[in-house]
Structure formats: structure tokens, C-alpha cells
Design a protein around this motif. Sequence first.
Motif, PDB file in Angstrom:
ATOM      1  N   ARG D 160       6.324  33.218  76.984  1.00 32.84           N
ATOM      2  CA  ARG D 160       6.034  32.033  76.165  1.00 32.84           C
ATOM      3  C   ARG D 160       5.120  31.067  76.937  1.00 32.84           C
ATOM      4  O   ARG D 160       4.190  30.494  76.367  1.00 32.84           O
ATOM      5  CB  ARG D 160       7.331  31.344  75.764  1.00 32.84           C
ATOM      6  CG  ARG D 160       7.151  30.066  74.983  1.00 32.84           C
ATOM      7  CD  ARG D 160       6.634  30.289  73.569  1.00 32.84           C
ATOM      8  NE  ARG D 160       7.686  30.678  72.645  1.00 32.84           N
ATOM      9  CZ  ARG D 160       7.491  30.887  71.351  1.00 32.84           C
ATOM     10  NH1 ARG D 160       6.288  30.755  70.807  1.00 32.84           N
ATOM     11  NH2 ARG D 160       8.491  31.264  70.575  1.00 32.84           N
ATOM     12  N   THR D 164       1.600  30.174  75.242  1.00 33.31           N
ATOM     13  CA  THR D 164       1.278  28.813  74.831  1.00 33.31           C
ATOM     14  C   THR D 164       0.031  28.293  75.538  1.00 33.31           C
ATOM     15  O   THR D 164      -0.794  27.610  74.933  1.00 33.31           O
ATOM     16  CB  THR D 164       2.470  27.884  75.141  1.00 33.31           C
ATOM     17  OG1 THR D 164       3.616  28.408  74.489  1.00 33.31           O
ATOM     18  CG2 THR D 164       2.204  26.486  74.648  1.00 33.31           C
ATOM     19  N   HIS D 166      -2.484  29.903  76.365  1.00 30.45           N
ATOM     20  CA  HIS D 166      -3.692  30.536  75.815  1.00 30.45           C
ATOM     21  C   HIS D 166      -3.682  30.614  74.293  1.00 30.45           C
ATOM     22  O   HIS D 166      -4.544  31.262  73.712  1.00 30.45           O
ATOM     23  CB  HIS D 166      -3.849  31.951  76.395  1.00 30.45           C
ATOM     24  CG  HIS D 166      -4.279  31.958  77.822  1.00 30.45           C
ATOM     25  ND1 HIS D 166      -5.585  31.800  78.195  1.00 30.45           N
ATOM     26  CD2 HIS D 166      -3.574  32.063  78.966  1.00 30.45           C
ATOM     27  CE1 HIS D 166      -5.673  31.839  79.513  1.00 30.45           C
ATOM     28  NE2 HIS D 166      -4.467  31.995  80.014  1.00 30.45           N
ATOM     29  N   ARG D 168      -1.748  32.333  72.235  1.00 35.30           N
ATOM     30  CA  ARG D 168      -1.773  33.746  71.894  1.00 35.30           C
ATOM     31  C   ARG D 168      -0.571  34.174  71.056  1.00 35.30           C
ATOM     32  O   ARG D 168       0.454  33.494  71.025  1.00 35.30           O
ATOM     33  CB  ARG D 168      -1.772  34.588  73.175  1.00 35.30           C
ATOM     34  CG  ARG D 168      -3.145  34.705  73.789  1.00 35.30           C
ATOM     35  CD  ARG D 168      -3.090  35.484  75.085  1.00 35.30           C
ATOM     36  NE  ARG D 168      -4.442  35.610  75.634  1.00 35.30           N
ATOM     37  CZ  ARG D 168      -4.708  35.765  76.925  1.00 35.30           C
ATOM     38  NH1 ARG D 168      -3.746  35.812  77.808  1.00 35.30           N
ATOM     39  NH2 ARG D 168      -5.964  35.893  77.337  1.00 35.30           N
ATOM     40  N   LYS D 219       1.652  25.792  65.117  1.00 33.77           N
ATOM     41  CA  LYS D 219       2.213  26.343  66.346  1.00 33.77           C
ATOM     42  C   LYS D 219       1.103  26.812  67.276  1.00 33.77           C
ATOM     43  O   LYS D 219       0.119  27.379  66.827  1.00 33.77           O
ATOM     44  CB  LYS D 219       3.119  27.525  66.014  1.00 33.77           C
ATOM     45  CG  LYS D 219       4.351  27.098  65.229  1.00 33.77           C
ATOM     46  CD  LYS D 219       5.361  28.221  65.172  1.00 33.77           C
ATOM     47  CE  LYS D 219       6.610  27.729  64.448  1.00 33.77           C
ATOM     48  NZ  LYS D 219       7.759  28.629  64.670  1.00 33.77           N
ATOM     49  N   SER D 220       1.286  26.590  68.573  1.00 31.91           N
ATOM     50  CA  SER D 220       0.210  26.968  69.480  1.00 31.91           C
ATOM     51  C   SER D 220       0.430  28.339  70.107  1.00 31.91           C
ATOM     52  O   SER D 220      -0.400  28.817  70.873  1.00 31.91           O
ATOM     53  CB  SER D 220      -0.006  25.902  70.547  1.00 31.91           C
ATOM     54  OG  SER D 220       1.136  25.736  71.325  1.00 31.91           O
ATOM     55  N   SER D 221       1.550  28.968  69.808  1.00 30.32           N
ATOM     56  CA  SER D 221       1.706  30.357  70.251  1.00 30.32           C
ATOM     57  C   SER D 221       2.666  31.031  69.306  1.00 30.32           C
ATOM     58  O   SER D 221       3.327  30.378  68.503  1.00 30.32           O
ATOM     59  CB  SER D 221       2.244  30.426  71.681  1.00 30.32           C
ATOM     60  OG  SER D 221       3.555  29.907  71.744  1.00 30.32           O
TER      61      SER D 221
END
Lengths: 329, 329, 329, 329
Positions: D160, D164, D166, D168, D219-221
Motif C-alpha cells: 500500500r 499510494t 505512485h 498504482r 482514491k490514490s491507490s
Amino acid sequence: MKSNKIKNIAVLTSGGDAPGMNAAIRAVVRSCAFYEINCIGVFRGLQGLIEGDFKVLGPRDVKYIVSKGGTILKSARSKEFITPEGRAKAYENLKKHEIDGLIIIGGDGSFTGGLIFSKEFDIPVIGIPGTIDNDIVGTSHTIGFDTALNTAIDAIDKIRDTATSHKRLFFVEVMGRDAGHIALNTGIGAGAEEILIPEENIGLPKLLEKLKRSKASGKSSCIVVVSEGGKIGKNVFELSEYVEENLPEYDVRVSVLGHMQRGGAPSCFDRVLASRLGVKAVELLMLGKSQLMVGLINDQVDTTPLEKAIKGETSVDEELIRISDILSI
Amino acid sequence: MKSNKIKNIAVLTSGGDAPGMNAAIRAVVRSCAFYEINCIGVFRGLQGLIEGDFKVLGPRDVKYIVSKGGTILKSARSKEFITPEGRAKAYENLKKHEIDGLIIIGGDGSFTGGLIFSKEFDIPVIGIPGTIDNDIVGTSHTIGFDTALNTAIDAIDKIRDTATSHKRLFFVEVMGRDAGHIALNTGIGAGAEEILIPEENIGLPKLLEKLKRSKASGKSSCIVVVSEGGKIGKNVFELSEYVEENLPEYDVRVSVLGHMQRGGAPSCFDRVLASRLGVKAVELLMLGKSQLMVGLINDQVDTTPLEKAIKGETSVDEELIRISDILSI
Amino acid sequence: MKSNKIKNIAVLTSGGDAPGMNAAIRAVVRSCAFYEINCIGVFRGLQGLIEGDFKVLGPRDVKYIVSKGGTILKSARSKEFITPEGRAKAYENLKKHEIDGLIIIGGDGSFTGGLIFSKEFDIPVIGIPGTIDNDIVGTSHTIGFDTALNTAIDAIDKIRDTATSHKRLFFVEVMGRDAGHIALNTGIGAGAEEILIPEENIGLPKLLEKLKRSKASGKSSCIVVVSEGGKIGKNVFELSEYVEENLPEYDVRVSVLGHMQRGGAPSCFDRVLASRLGVKAVELLMLGKSQLMVGLINDQVDTTPLEKAIKGETSVDEELIRISDILSI
Amino acid sequence: MKSNKIKNIAVLTSGGDAPGMNAAIRAVVRSCAFYEINCIGVFRGLQGLIEGDFKVLGPRDVKYIVSKGGTILKSARSKEFITPEGRAKAYENLKKHEIDGLIIIGGDGSFTGGLIFSKEFDIPVIGIPGTIDNDIVGTSHTIGFDTALNTAIDAIDKIRDTATSHKRLFFVEVMGRDAGHIALNTGIGAGAEEILIPEENIGLPKLLEKLKRSKASGKSSCIVVVSEGGKIGKNVFELSEYVEENLPEYDVRVSVLGHMQRGGAPSCFDRVLASRLGVKAVELLMLGKSQLMVGLINDQVDTTPLEKAIKGETSVDEELIRISDILSI
């Protein structure tokens, strides 16, 4: 490299145990096997030398211990070894087993005994620095130091969780009776607001002032890392009471990390360090060397005369004290 | 130390993330606060510089991140920054915010971009080496390397448990596309029977021979640590099949540790290293320095011209290869 | 499920913090978002209710906290909430924000306050048991208990390493002022030779006798796990002295694990438990329920009247005491 | 409790190893010592029974293994035991050593063999469920399951961090060929955006739709936990490619956690569980019981006929699937 002279090497661990000692034992045992030298494990340190508590160790006897804390050879402090009679008995045991080289994994107390013994009976002795305190001259890192740092910051990170939830001040005592290396590194690593070490007495008034400033800066918790031997005139419990009395805005707690810092699976750093030093110790004996300590100097395995190692005193890195001040702003 | 010139410093993380990057960001932000310089965080690396993805960072904005993996500033690779147009946009953003110093936390790709940019627009740039691969000239340790080693040996220790229970051979792939530092250190640390790295091609016949000898020595399990970029002509799955065909006495399994090696709470070593380098980077900018990388040389914080850092190639420690052979006996 | 009545739910953490409280907060916040209810976070427990320390929480506000120790809502003990005036202020704040349901994550003290409050102002209240002590009736596991056990055995495993190396006896104090659940489980988990809990006073003579027998059986170290509130008439330091005087064959040390047991990343068990209870708490409010505690009964999420939860007293599992005796042979 | 009949008990581990098996072995050995029964360890599972690979185990032989992963008795799968001839040999060995009770620590395959053997030769057999998969009827938890969950979420937490940083999407494969227990619990515990299990085929279109929605929510990942045996028609690598093609906004990576999930120091939960089941297994043999499996039912140690345990099929908790959907909003 083939040794003409060395046939039997004895290895022991002495003084306070440290994670990575087993990795060093393994390296000594495997190196002996590699170079076709017999390796004899001595149990319970110098006392075991006196009592002849010996066991031949082959390469399979040390399997999987690279990852284990403690020391399979046990450790002990020996009062008897301080006496000439004790050392004479130890020498008899070495002679009986035709041991022509001794490797001592431990701290400066153990090295002192080893050096006297080596001079007295002309037996080659090599020291490997194993102690979590990192207080030995002749190596940038002692075996166990790095692991102890990780154990301590892991615990302080946990304490930070609860400190922040309750907006508390914690005094956290870490090991280091005479040296502040553990306190200084874990304090920086855990982002402590203040670090108290034996090498520097900031005085109580300045401590109060800094804690006041920390509170004023809006921080919701405060961690003060205190070295066991912190020379501020009060132990960690007295400190706690003193601050509660003088800074009632703080809800203060104490945590003494204690002996857990000595155990646990060694870090990769300590395993690799122990492996390197163990191989070197055997090779030095093969080369006819004695009364040396192996250590890490400028990232390379190197040697220091035991004489120098036991007399020197390490000093903490002034730069670390300086940046600790900057980072706790 | 009081800076007359520097008023606004920007900091970013670029390339593959590494544990300890947050500790470096915190050190930069806190040092700026300490020296009364404004600190601007740039999100998503060099791409964020182009897009003006900026945020002012005060000392409280970086609280508790010293212990967190990843990077709060995010990271990214930027194709646009390779173009003069991209860099021109980035410069416009810096000018608009009156930024007079830039700190790049990342690897050699990021430093190359930073160096070109610094020359092009005469903007002071300092690099902080952050990558788990430890493949940067000018520092004995990059930020994140030590943590990645501990994460990897922790995983390999677990694999050893099951390997031994079932008397199996495991190929364990660790990170390191071009450099074998992770493989070599974790291989020694985990007591691997064999280590395959990009820097040394032992060849398949020798691998088989060593595995045969290992089995014959009475070992009940076998771990071969393979660097991602191990140049033995086969990937880790092909290797596994090859060995199963040629050494039917072995029950073979593969484990690719993968991206977990990039995350997790940084080790104490990485936190302290990141803290030291972060403070130094700010102080160098204050002294009017530029185009330098900060690093650890002989245990001291030191600098290397970026020019040299990006062109050099690290080499693995030959001593480690040698002792790995001795210890796997 | 779509709620006609509930529009705004408030959530707070109260009493001693416990790992997994954040996972419970997240579950409440995300469930509210899922059911299109507004969620208001109350900071610093019941005191924050009085002071109106509120913040609207959306689903992104709780990202990544599932894995974090502590509580992002902070916790506190509130003397003011014990007074009718304090509670009246709290109610005013709830009314002002049109909050029509309150979720309290905490222990029995917090539930008692919540129950009185609910009766007084007819405001629906649901309790979620969060405390490392596992001393709440109506749930087999409180949130945080499982994590605390793992933290404690990890520490005791490390202490075992050094205990064995030096053939020592350690008294290890774990948390649990009124309940021996932590001591009993960690004692069995760590293979302790003896476990002292508040629920059972074995008496000093029997302790000495058991320690003697343990030494005689050939064990090379001895760990006695002591609950904070162990009712054997002596604290852990006095116990240590007493044993050293009466059993000189033992080299005795003490370790107080302390507040680190409250922090750290929650275990998977605690995260899943907290997630289940958090969802259920919101759904109960939507169904018009009140004055209930959610808990785990026979592995299923179930409810218990708060009235019953706060009055009951948990008892330790007699079977665990029995097997602890068998296993320490 | 004093047994009149049972004099010699044999214990073995069979099938895939699991953390806590050693704690179960220790509990069996120590219980035998406590009740003055001889305990014989059988190496390499049912195959060792055939080959007579036996060793008498006293209470000191199992010291410190409570905290160790793997199994000191090794494990193996035995094709020979499937044949009547193989089992006849095994019985000869038991007779020769006067073994009148057999304890099998393993999964349903091992229990099936044990049950046939017990019926064929009228030898009392008790099963202890040890497998990380938690796929055995008659116990809420198998030994090793809880530890595997913690190992997996620890790894996913690390992933995680980098995901987060990157932004991804990661597909993380966890163990569980036929059962989704590990995936479901670790998915919830790690806050996964989606969980794919063998028991439920959500289909590719729905997966894409959910991932799109997740991206849209800010959401960033994104983490998708996939059970080894996830029945969505594609393996984890194919899934990754499929998503990259269909959702180009995602930068996708794969991580297969693999065999590390089988190893490591057992959690406190698993150590206590294994201890309880081990004691009970011995006591059942003493009471003349046979063909039973011990397990945890409603938090109490209880028994289930082996016949039933091997035929039943566990099902995943529907409530967990439901809350996973709610929490990933």
C-alpha cells in the motif's frame, strides 16, 4: 589460504548477549570447516573455559542460527577468570584439547580478560565486538547495535500512537549505561522531542524550557528518550515526577524498554557484519595474528590492537546531537 | 547559520519510492523551519514541478511521518521533463513562487534531470539518494536500502521455515535490476546456500554442482537468492524448472518478493540517514552550493558532484561474494 | 437498507486507546457514507462532546487508517461528563448539529457515561468495545486485545533470548489491572513457566516451590508473566527481590512492558473485528436501536444491552489456567 | 486424570506446514510428560510412520519451539500410505514400539489417511487441524490461519505504501486454492478495494466497473486481493493485463505473496489455540476416544468426528463479503 599451524580454534561468547552473536558463531564455525580446522564451542564464556565446558561444532551444528537472537553458547560473567588460578585452569583445558587459537565474542570486559590471558600463556586471541551498546573503539558498529536500535524505535513508535491519542508526554528509557549511542539514534529515528544522554547534561531548567516550547509549538504528544545512564541527576521516574510538578499542562508517563532490546532476530546489517567479522577472525588466527579486535572501519573489515580497543572511549557523534535539535522544532 | 540569500526551498521525491523518503522530507521541512526558510513541497516529482502541484509545508505538516513508508509527496516518472518545453514550464513555476533552491530525493534518473535543469536555468539543486537498490556512487548507503534488506530477510526467514519443514529448494527473487547489493546482503543475512547477482555469472553447470554439493552435505533445505537482474540466462521460473529437471532429488519452489520490499516503516538506520542528509541538503543550499549529492562516506555526511554521482557505477563488495561461499559450506 | 430517520451520526473514542479503534472509526464513517448518512467525528471523547470539538468525516478522511494504531479522534477522560451540567452541554451540541445517533468506541467507563446520557436525553447510543484488556461482558474479544497479545509475546520472545543466554529468571509485567486475560494468554503463548493474575492468588510459598521445581527440571531460563494487578501482595519489583533472597540459585531481572502494548498496527483479527462492529453499530442506529453494545459472541456479531455490559464482570477461562500448568512441566 | 491404558503416544505433522504446528507438538509432548505417557515423535508425517522414523520426545526436547514457525517433525506427503501395503508397514512400526494412540496434526488429506488407518488396524487416532487455509469443518480456526493473515496484511500494508506513492493498482495474490478465507479476511484487514475469492465469481465486467468507480471516488491507490484459486477465469497476471488494457488510467502491478505466508513466528492466537488443542488431543486418547478431530467451536475446545471433518466443506462468511463492499466505498 591453508593454515599450517592452526589446528583447533575455540570460540566463546562473553558479557551481555547481543543479537547477531549467533551469526558470528556460525561464521567462525563454518570458516573453520571451510579451512579444515576443528572448531570447539565453549559454553558460558570465560567461566566455561575454566570448567572445560566444551563441545566440537561442525557446520551443521550452526544451521539456522543466523536468524536467532541470543547465543547458543550461552554467556556469563566469570569472577574466577579474574584470578591467576582461574586463568591457569582455563589454560590447562585449552592445552588438553590442543586449542591453538581463541575467539572471544563480547565487549571490552571480555577483551580485557582475553588480552591478559593471551599474554600470560602466549595463546593467540582475537576479539569480535558483540554488544548492543556500540561503545567499543575500533569499530563503527558493534554486533547487535543495529538490531537494538530497530527494536527500540519499533517500541517507541507504538508508544507514540498512544501518546498522541492522549496528548501525553512519555519518558522512554533505552539501554546504554555509559554511552548514549542507542538513545541518540533511536531518539532521532523515532522523532523524539528531546534526548538525554550520559555524554551531555543539558540540566533540568533547560529541559523544562524545551518541553514548554514543544507544547507551545502545537505538538499533540511529546517523547523524551533517556539513556539508562543519562546524567541529569534524576532517574527516569524522578524526572517524570519533576516534570509533572513543574509543567502541570503535561500528562506524563514512563516506559522503560529494558531487556527486550537485547533479544530478537538480528537485523540484516548485524547478520552481515557478524558474518564478515567471524570469517576474518578465523583467517587472522590462520595468519598467526593475535591480540587484535576485528571491526568495521570506513565500511571495511579491519583490525585494532585489543590493547587499544579496551582502553579507548567512544564518543557520540556531535552532528547527531545538533540535528536532533533542528528536527525537533 | 543564517541564510541571507535563500528564501524558498522546494523539495520533491522522484523515481521509485523508498522507505525513509518521508524522513528525508521531514528533515528538509524542519530544517527550513529552523533556519526560517519557506519550504514548498512539490507533489509527484518532476511532473509536479511542471504542473505547479505545490504546497507550503510547515513543521507540523510532517509530524509522525518519520516512521511511515512511502512518500507523502508522491512520486512519478515524468516524460515531459525530458523535453526543454517541460523544463521551461517547471522553471516558470519555480520563478512564480520565488523558489531559489531545489532538493530532489530520488535515484540517478532523477538526478540527471535535476542536473540538466540546474545548468539550464541556473537554479541551485541538491540531490538526496533515495532508492532501495543502493546503486548510487557517492554514498555507502542510499535511503531505503537498509529497510529493504530487513524486509527481505524477514520474508526469507519465513520461507526457510517452510522450506526446512518440507526439505525443499526455494529460488527467492529479490529486487535489484542492475545491482546485486540487495541479493548479496540478504543472501548472506538469510544464510542462503547460493546467491545469483547481475555482476557475476556463475553459469548453470556450476549452479547445479553447488546445489548437488549442498544436498550431499546433509542440509535439509536450500535457499537460492536471485537478483531480479541475475544474468544467468534464465528467469527465476525457468531456473526452477531447469533445476527440477536436472536435480530430481530436489523439490523446487519459487518466491518473488516483489514490491513489498519498497514499503514499510523505515529502519532506524534509514531514518537517521535520511535525517542527516535532509538537514545537510538545506544547509548546502544556504551556503550557496549546487549540483551536489549528499551521501554517507566513511560514516560521515559528505558531498559528491551530481555529475559524478550519475555517471558512476557501483560495484558489489568482492569480500561479500567470498564470504558467502565460505559460509554456505 | 435505507434509513428514514437517522440523518447524522456522531462517533467518538473514549478511555484508554487500543489498536483497531481507527479501523472501527473507518468502518463507521464508510458505513455512513454507504447509507448516505452524515458522519461527525467528535475529538477527545466525551469531553469533546461537551466542547463541541466536531468535524464532518467523509470516506476519504479515513483512508489508510485501518492499519494505524491509536485513534485519529484522540481520546480523553472527562470529569465534566460525570456532572449533569456537562452532559447538558454535550446534548446542546448534539442538538445544534442535529445529531440523532451516537457511537461510543471505548470501555465500560465510557459506556456507563453513554448510557446515562442516552437515558437522560433520549438520544440513541451504541457502544463498540475497544480496550486491550478484554474485560467487557458481551463480547469474546474487545478491539485491541489480540494486537496487545501479539505485541507482548513478541517482546517476551526477545526477553527469552537473553534470559536463556544468561540462564536468568525474568518477571515480565503485562497490562491488565483488574483482569488476567492478557497475562494468561501471553503466558501460554510465550511458554511462561508461571503466570500471576488478579483472579487467582497462588501465594508466595507455592510460587517459590514451582520456581524451584522448574530449576530442577533442567530449564535454562524462567519467565514469570505477571498481570499489572496480580494480587500476590507484592509488585513486580518486590517479587523479584523476594525471589532473589529466597532462591539464590536464580539470577533475577524485571521487565515492565508498559504502554507499548497499547500501540502499533492492529492485527488482522482486530481490523476485521473492528470493521464488523463498526458497520453493525451504524446499522443498529438505522434500525432505531439504542443502548446496546455490539460484540462478538460465538464468532458472530451480536448485541448486548449496555446495562448488562457495564455491570457484568468477565472471568478468565479456567481451562487456560489448567493447561498453563500442564505445559510448563 | 491418570490413564490406565495409554502408554505410548505417537505424534506427527502432515501436509502443508503451518505456523503453530510446533506449539501443538510441544503441547502434546508436555501433556504426555505431565500424564506420564511416553511420547514418540514421528518425522516426515505418514511417510515417517511407514519408515519408522521415530524419536522419543521428552519435555526438554520441545523447549522454545512454541515461538518457532515450521515443524520440528518435518512434514511430507506420502503416496505409499495410500496403499494397504504402506499402511501395513506403518502399523508394524506402531506395534513394534507399542504405540497405542496416534495424533495427526494436519489438514483433511492427512485426516483421511488417518481415519482409514484407524479403522483398518483399530488404532486410536485424534486429529489436530493445522493449515493456514482455515478450510476444515469442525473448528472456527485452524492452527496457522491467524498467523498467515497477519503475515499477509503486513505485506499488503507495505505494498500500500508504494501503491499510494505512485497511485498504482496492485493485484495481490494470497494463498487459498479452494477457500477464500485468507483473501476475505486480509482484504478487509488491509482495506482492499476489491476481493476475489473462489466462492464467488463477480465476473470481469463488474470488476472493471468497480475499479472505475474506485478511481472516480478520488482514491490514490487501489489494492485487489486475489485468492490463489479465485475463479474469475484468469490468473493474477492475466487479470493485470486485462485491466491495463481496459482501464488505461490505471498503472497496474502484481504481487504474489507466496510461501512466506506459511512461515514465521506464530501469533499469540495460534500458539494458545495449538496449546489447547494439543492438551485436549492427549486427554481424549487417555479417555479411550478415537477418530475425532479437536477444534474450536464457539470459542471452546470441542470435538468433531473425523468422518464429518473430512467430508464437510467450509463456506465463507457472507457477512464479510457484505461489509467488504460497504467499507471499500
